[in-house]
Design an enzyme around this catalytic site. Structure first.
Site, PDB file in Angstrom:
ATOM      1  N   THR A 191       0.821  -1.210   0.000  1.00 13.45           N
ATOM      2  CA  THR A 191       0.000   0.000   0.000  1.00 13.45           C
ATOM      3  C   THR A 191       0.854   1.260   0.000  1.00 13.45           C
ATOM      4  O   THR A 191       0.444   2.302  -0.521  1.00 13.45           O
ATOM      5  CB  THR A 191      -0.927  -0.026   1.233  1.00 13.45           C
ATOM      6  OG1 THR A 191      -1.830  -1.109   1.053  1.00 13.45           O
ATOM      7  CG2 THR A 191      -1.709   1.251   1.404  1.00 13.45           C
TER       8      THR A 191
ATOM      9  N   SER B 143       1.452  -7.510  -0.709  1.00 14.17           N
ATOM     10  CA  SER B 143       2.302  -8.439   0.041  1.00 14.17           C
ATOM     11  C   SER B 143       1.777  -9.867   0.150  1.00 14.17           C
ATOM     12  O   SER B 143       2.581 -10.766   0.394  1.00 14.17           O
ATOM     13  CB  SER B 143       2.662  -7.865   1.406  1.00 14.17           C
ATOM     14  OG  SER B 143       1.582  -7.907   2.299  1.00 14.17           O
TER      15      SER B 143
ATOM     16  N   THR C 249       1.612  -4.295   4.234  1.00 13.58           N
ATOM     17  CA  THR C 249       1.492  -4.596   5.663  1.00 13.58           C
ATOM     18  C   THR C 249       0.862  -5.959   5.947  1.00 13.58           C
ATOM     19  O   THR C 249       1.002  -6.478   7.049  1.00 13.58           O
ATOM     20  CB  THR C 249       0.661  -3.510   6.381  1.00 13.58           C
ATOM     21  OG1 THR C 249      -0.649  -3.487   5.802  1.00 13.58           O
ATOM     22  CG2 THR C 249       1.309  -2.156   6.277  1.00 13.58           C
ATOM     23  N   ASP C 250       0.156  -6.532   4.960  1.00  8.18           N
ATOM     24  CA  ASP C 250      -0.570  -7.778   5.248  1.00  8.18           C
ATOM     25  C   ASP C 250       0.353  -8.902   5.708  1.00  8.18           C
ATOM     26  O   ASP C 250       0.002  -9.681   6.603  1.00  8.18           O
ATOM     27  CB  ASP C 250      -1.364  -8.241   4.015  1.00  8.18           C
ATOM     28  CG  ASP C 250      -2.610  -7.384   3.773  1.00  8.18           C
ATOM     29  OD1 ASP C 250      -2.945  -6.550   4.639  1.00  8.18           O
ATOM     30  OD2 ASP C 250      -3.239  -7.555   2.718  1.00  8.18           O
TER      31      ASP C 250
END
Ligand code: SIN
Length: 337
Positions: free
Chosen positions: A19, A66, A100-101
């Site tokens: 992101t 990710s 971030t996932d």
């Protein structure tokens, strides 16, 4: 590419997407955007005055959301970090931009295989780069400050988000959308960044980076390890499917202290008899599962994950299986890393 004009610290950015490099159709859109769209040059160009903070070198490793990060990308990233830190002694530290996932997984993998005491900092953002108030540029500035900070050396791989600094081993994403999603619940942040000043208040004690026994050199891939979730009524179908798919290890995301149902437990015992290593972790997200006594392991009791969450226990088990097939040794690793 190089943008060097002074003797400020040299920081290397390796970009992977996420992101922080995401583009939305509208500046007020914070969901349904495309992650991994902008290049690393766009990320640095969005920071006015960056060349007064550090000399930036940058490289694009991949540009994906990710969940699309693969073991091949992990191995490529780890080798590139090791190469940069060994061959370019003037580099103070490395920053990885990442979605971030799965950020906590990449950070913990790197924490176990980077062979340097210099700071390696993983950073992402919750809002896309095209948002009216993106968090990415300030997160990236903070990550660069930490990567350049002598105090950040020897603390393992670090995660910087929302003005806080976390240990890769302990941090996880805890909220789907809020900016303060990254937390180390039981153990807390290591420090913070305020107005460009990096402050540490504690340091990780578990073995990491240059002191681990793991290496990515010459490793073609990692052994397959699957995670199986436990819940009321769970039968053995998913465990049997993991074994049939060729898993060399299974991490149980168990209830409480790693508990499971009778039929899932029987399937895990069958897997163990076929030589599959079973590690018990907890689906609760916090807390330590007590290690089994050595004689229990000999009788086939599962290895336990200490306080590693299931997705991090999987990473340690994959790396452990590149070194040994001895369950006592694997338990020692879970007690050490
Ligand atoms: C991703 O993980 O690539 C999408 C979500 C994010 O970066 O926050």
């Amino acid at each position: 590419m190089k943008h060097e004009i002074s003797n400020l610290p040299v920081v290397y950015i390796l970009a992977t997407g996420g992101t922080i490099a995401g583009r939305a159709a509208s500046p007020v859109q914070t969901g349904g955007y495309r992650a991994g769209e902008l290049g690393v040059e766009d990320l640095t160009a969005a920071i006015p005055g960056l060349n007064q903070i550090a000399q930036i070198r940058s490289e694009q490793i991949c540009n994906v959301a990710s969940p699309a990060i693969t073991i091949d990308i992990w191995l490529q990233l780890a080798r590139r970090i090791n190469e940069i830190l060994h061959r370019q002694p003037e580099v103070a530290g490395v920053v990885i931009t990442h979605g971030t996932d799965s950020l906590e997984e990449t950070a913990y993998f790197l924490n176990l295989v980077v062979k340097s005491n210099k700071p390696v900092v993983v950073v992402g953002s919750m809002r896309p780069a095209t948002s009216i108030s993106p968090d990415g540029p300030m997160n990236l500035v903070n990550a660069i400050h930490v990567a350049a900070a002598p105090e950040a050396r020897g603390k393992g791989v670090l995660v910087v988000m929302n003005d806080e600094i976390f240990a890769a081993r302990d941090v996880s994403k805890t909220h789907v959308s809020q900016l303060h999603t990254f937390r180390s619940y039981d153990l807390g942040a290591l420090g913070n960044i305020s107005n460009g000043v990096v402050s540490f208040y504690r340091q990780p004690l578990r073995c990491h980076t240059a002191s681990t026994e793991f290496s990515v050199e010459g490793l073609p891939t990692l052994p397959r390890v699957d995670i199986v979730y436990s819940y009321l009524g769970a039968d053995g179908a998913l465990v049997d499917a993991a074994v049939a798919a060729g898993a060399r290890g299974i991490v149980l995301a168990g209830m409480g202290q790693g508990g499971t149902t009778r039929s899932q437990g029987e399937a895990l015992a069958r897997a163990g008899q076929q030589g599959v290593f079973v590690v018990r972790a907890s689906r609760t997200g916090t807390g330590r599962i007590l290690p089994p006594r050595p004689e229990w392991i000999e009788r086939g009791a599962a290895i336990t994950a200490d306080n590693l969450i299931p997705q991090k226990a999987r990473i340690l088990l994959m790396l452990a299986l590149t070194k040994t097939n001895n369950p006592q040794e694997i338990q020692r690793m879970f007690n050490s890393y």
